[in-house]
Enzyme design. Structure first.
Site, PDB file in Angstrom:
ATOM      1  N   LYS A  72       6.270  16.782  10.882  1.00 45.36           N
ATOM      2  CA  LYS A  72       6.193  15.387  11.314  1.00 45.36           C
ATOM      3  C   LYS A  72       6.206  15.353  12.828  1.00 45.36           C
ATOM      4  O   LYS A  72       6.867  16.174  13.473  1.00 45.36           O
ATOM      5  CB  LYS A  72       7.412  14.608  10.808  1.00 45.36           C
ATOM      6  CG  LYS A  72       7.208  13.127  10.757  1.00 45.36           C
ATOM      7  CD  LYS A  72       6.479  12.705   9.492  1.00 45.36           C
ATOM      8  CE  LYS A  72       6.188  11.234   9.466  1.00 45.36           C
ATOM      9  NZ  LYS A  72       5.470  10.837   8.251  1.00 45.36           N
ATOM     10  N   ALA A 233       7.684  -1.587   2.460  1.00 43.83           N
ATOM     11  CA  ALA A 233       7.876  -1.917   3.878  1.00 43.83           C
ATOM     12  C   ALA A 233       8.552  -0.739   4.571  1.00 43.83           C
ATOM     13  O   ALA A 233       8.306   0.426   4.226  1.00 43.83           O
ATOM     14  CB  ALA A 233       8.694  -3.200   3.999  1.00 43.83           C
TER      15      ALA A 233
HETATM   16  N1  LIG Z   1      -0.154   4.108   5.129  1.00 44.39           N
HETATM   17  C1  LIG Z   1       0.003   5.133   4.293  1.00 44.39           C
HETATM   18  O1  LIG Z   1      -0.960   5.758   3.840  1.00 44.39           O
HETATM   19  C2  LIG Z   1       1.402   5.541   3.868  1.00 44.39           C
HETATM   20  C3  LIG Z   1       1.558   6.788   3.249  1.00 44.39           C
HETATM   21  C4  LIG Z   1       2.839   7.149   2.781  1.00 44.39           C
HETATM   22  C5  LIG Z   1       3.896   6.273   2.942  1.00 44.39           C
HETATM   23  N2  LIG Z   1       3.711   5.070   3.561  1.00 44.39           N
HETATM   24  C6  LIG Z   1       4.867   4.201   3.730  1.00 44.39           C
HETATM   25  O2  LIG Z   1       4.597   2.928   3.138  1.00 44.39           O
HETATM   26  C7  LIG Z   1       5.256   1.907   3.880  1.00 44.39           C
HETATM   27  C8  LIG Z   1       4.247   0.879   4.344  1.00 44.39           C
HETATM   28  O3  LIG Z   1       3.271   1.525   5.141  1.00 44.39           O
HETATM   29  P1  LIG Z   1       2.059   0.700   5.771  1.00 44.39           P
HETATM   30  O4  LIG Z   1       1.100   1.704   6.263  1.00 44.39           O
HETATM   31  O5  LIG Z   1       1.616  -0.340   4.792  1.00 44.39           O
HETATM   32  O6  LIG Z   1       2.800   0.016   7.004  1.00 44.39           O
HETATM   33  P2  LIG Z   1       2.442  -1.360   7.724  1.00 44.39           P
HETATM   34  O7  LIG Z   1       3.123  -1.313   9.040  1.00 44.39           O
HETATM   35  O8  LIG Z   1       0.984  -1.668   7.643  1.00 44.39           O
HETATM   36  O9  LIG Z   1       3.163  -2.454   6.791  1.00 44.39           O
HETATM   37  C9  LIG Z   1       4.532  -2.648   6.723  1.00 44.39           C
HETATM   38  C10 LIG Z   1       4.735  -4.119   6.333  1.00 44.39           C
HETATM   39  O10 LIG Z   1       6.111  -4.297   6.031  1.00 44.39           O
HETATM   40  C11 LIG Z   1       6.539  -5.501   6.661  1.00 44.39           C
HETATM   41  N3  LIG Z   1       7.986  -5.396   6.833  1.00 44.39           N
HETATM   42  C12 LIG Z   1       8.679  -4.663   7.745  1.00 44.39           C
HETATM   43  N4  LIG Z   1      10.000  -4.800   7.553  1.00 44.39           N
HETATM   44  C13 LIG Z   1      10.140  -5.624   6.478  1.00 44.39           C
HETATM   45  C14 LIG Z   1      11.260  -6.128   5.772  1.00 44.39           C
HETATM   46  N5  LIG Z   1      12.515  -5.843   6.135  1.00 44.39           N
HETATM   47  N6  LIG Z   1      11.046  -6.933   4.706  1.00 44.39           N
HETATM   48  C15 LIG Z   1       9.793  -7.257   4.327  1.00 44.39           C
HETATM   49  N7  LIG Z   1       8.685  -6.797   4.951  1.00 44.39           N
HETATM   50  C16 LIG Z   1       8.861  -6.004   6.015  1.00 44.39           C
HETATM   51  C17 LIG Z   1       5.742  -5.580   7.944  1.00 44.39           C
HETATM   52  O11 LIG Z   1       5.704  -6.899   8.465  1.00 44.39           O
HETATM   53  C18 LIG Z   1       4.372  -5.093   7.454  1.00 44.39           C
HETATM   54  O12 LIG Z   1       3.588  -6.157   6.941  1.00 44.39           O
HETATM   55  C19 LIG Z   1       5.986   2.637   5.025  1.00 44.39           C
HETATM   56  O13 LIG Z   1       7.302   2.928   4.611  1.00 44.39           O
HETATM   57  C20 LIG Z   1       5.201   3.918   5.179  1.00 44.39           C
HETATM   58  O14 LIG Z   1       5.991   4.948   5.745  1.00 44.39           O
HETATM   59  C21 LIG Z   1       2.490   4.685   4.032  1.00 44.39           C
END
Ligand SMILES: NC(=O)c1ccc[n+]([C@@H]2O[C@H](COP(=O)([O-])OP(=O)(O)OC[C@H]3O[C@@H](n4cnc5c(N)ncnc54)[C@H](O)[C@@H]3O)[C@@H](O)[C@H]2O)c1
Length: 374
Positions: A72, A233
């Site tokens: 990471k 989130a």
């Molecule tokens: N993008 C990927 O391919 C990927 C892969 C593996 C894991 N993830 C995990 O999935 C999750 C989401 O990733 P993403 O790429 O969609 O991120 P992103 O930043 O696009 O979306 C996150 C969303 O969560 C909202 N948010 C933040 N805190 C919040 C809370 N306390 N309550 C409600 N909503 C809240 C934000 O406003 C945003 O809309 C993360 O934990 C990320 O690590 C993503």
């Protein structure tokens, strides 16, 4: 004791910001894991995040059955610092320098705070990068594949709860309508699931209306009376307090780091709530990127590998039930078994030379090579 093979910490030559790359394990293969560009109260908090997240990547790849290790990268931004376009580019070039100095032991990809466009900037310096935009030869945005992988995990849990993998008519509460959450919510809505959703960004209520979902505040949603809560989130959403408030039968979602502390998995088990480890349910994005860019399989084959998360979760739930364990224990034992079955070796990503890279616009084949250690 340091549980990692190596940790590089550099003050960026251009940005002067702390650039951290943690390589947890290359026992199964060269290490991969996203670049997190995020605000921390202290850069050492970013180091803690990098150590924890890289270890989770090792488990993620091991349970997914991929010959890749866990790593990471984190750039720790001071609270309140905003990056303009030039400064952002400087930061990304600093990260690229650190990755290049590791000579293929680690390759990065997008994570919280970074995108395929950022990977294109890193790709100007080093080939060790996944998920560049598709027109530059990468596999692009991983979030649709992460959403598909989470859906596959939800199907396995639905079968356990209701005897069928269909999510039509099931009630789910999706926390976070970001890149992954909104994609997953759309897939669920298309299948006829009954949705409750939330986000801290109130603009997302429009998406809720469009999906015919019920909107709840982030504080209320965990206690929603639904079949499955779907964390999508950020942050440690499951604490001993929130675990006590849950009224659902399962918690399964793509968000990383769902547990505030590992013992919350035991609390959920005692309450007869199924929790699928986040590193299993969120693996779709990396499975697709590795399959498409490293193994060069067809898009159909990559999709099939993502869908196989359903079988992985099925097996974990079976094992957990048979052995009287939590699914978290079953997953971590599976990862441990796969890691201990390897012989000591140094693995690196190898890519064609830089001139070929430039000529092909990055459309080159990536290989993982293995050298035995003395
Ligand atoms: N993008 C990927 O391919 C990927 C892969 C593996 C894991 N993830 C995990 O999935 C999750 C989401 O990733 P993403 O790429 O969609 O991120 P992103 O930043 O696009 O979306 C996150 C969303 O969560 C909202 N948010 C933040 N805190 C919040 C809370 N306390 N309550 C409600 N909503 C809240 C934000 O406003 C945003 O809309 C993360 O934990 C990320 O690590 C993503």
């Amino acid at each position: 004791m340091l549980d990692h093979e190596q940790v590089a910490i550099h003050a960026g030559r251009r940005s002067r910001l702390p650039v951290i790359v943690a390589v947890h394990s290359t026992a199964l293969g060269p290490a991969a894991g996203g670049l997190r560009l995020w605000h921390y109260p202290d850069w050492r908090d970013g180091l803690t995040d990098a150590l924890r997240l890289s270890a989770a990547m090792t488990s993620k790849f091991a349970v997914a059955g991929l010959p890749i290790g866990g790593g990471k990268a984190v750039v720790a931004l001071p609270e309140g610092m905003e990056l303009d376009a030039d400064r952002r580019r400087d930061v990304l070039r600093d990260v690229a320098d650190v990755i290049a100095s590791l000579s293929g032991v680690y390759a990065t990809g997008p994570d919280v705070g970074t995108s395929p466009a950022d990977m294109a900037v890193i790709g100007e310096t080093t080939p060790h990068v996944f998920c560049k935009p598709t027109d530059l030869g990468g596999s692009g945005d991983s979030s649709p594949h992460t959403a598909q992988g989470a859906l596959a995990a939800l199907r396995a849990v639905s079968r356990r709860l209701h005897g069928t993998s269909s999510l039509g008519g099931r009630s789910l509460a999706v926390i976070g309508l970001g890149r992954v959450g909104v994609g997953l919510a759309r897939l669920l809505a298309a299948e006829g699931a009954v949705l409750t959703v939330t986000d801290i960004d109130l603009d997302k209520q429009k998406i809720s209306d469009e999906l015919g979902a019920v909107w709840r505040s982030p504080d209320e949603i965990l206690a929603a009376d639904v079949d499955i809560v779907v964390p999508a989130a950020l942050g440690s959403v499951l604490t001993s307090r929130t675990a006590a408030d849950l009224r659902c039968r399962a918690v399964v979602g793509p968000a990383n780091n769902q547990l505030a502390t590992p013992d919350v998995a035991d609390l959920l088990y005692q309450r007869d709530i199924i929790w699928v480890p986040d590193y299993v349910a969120s693996a779709g994005g990396v499975i697709n990127a590795i399959s498409a860019e490293l193994h060069r399989v067809s898009a159909d084959e990559a999709r099939a590998r993502v869908r196989a998360i359903e079988d992985t979760v099925d097996d974990l739930l079976d094992t957990a039930q048979r052995c009287g364990q939590t699914p978290a224990q079953a997953a971590s034992e599976l990862a441990r078994r796969r890691l201990s079955a390897t012989s000591p070796a140094k693995h690196r990503f190898t890519w064609p030379d830089a001139s070929l890279l430039a000529r092909t616009g990055g459309r080159q084949r990536v290989r993982a090579t293995r050298r035995s250690t003395p």
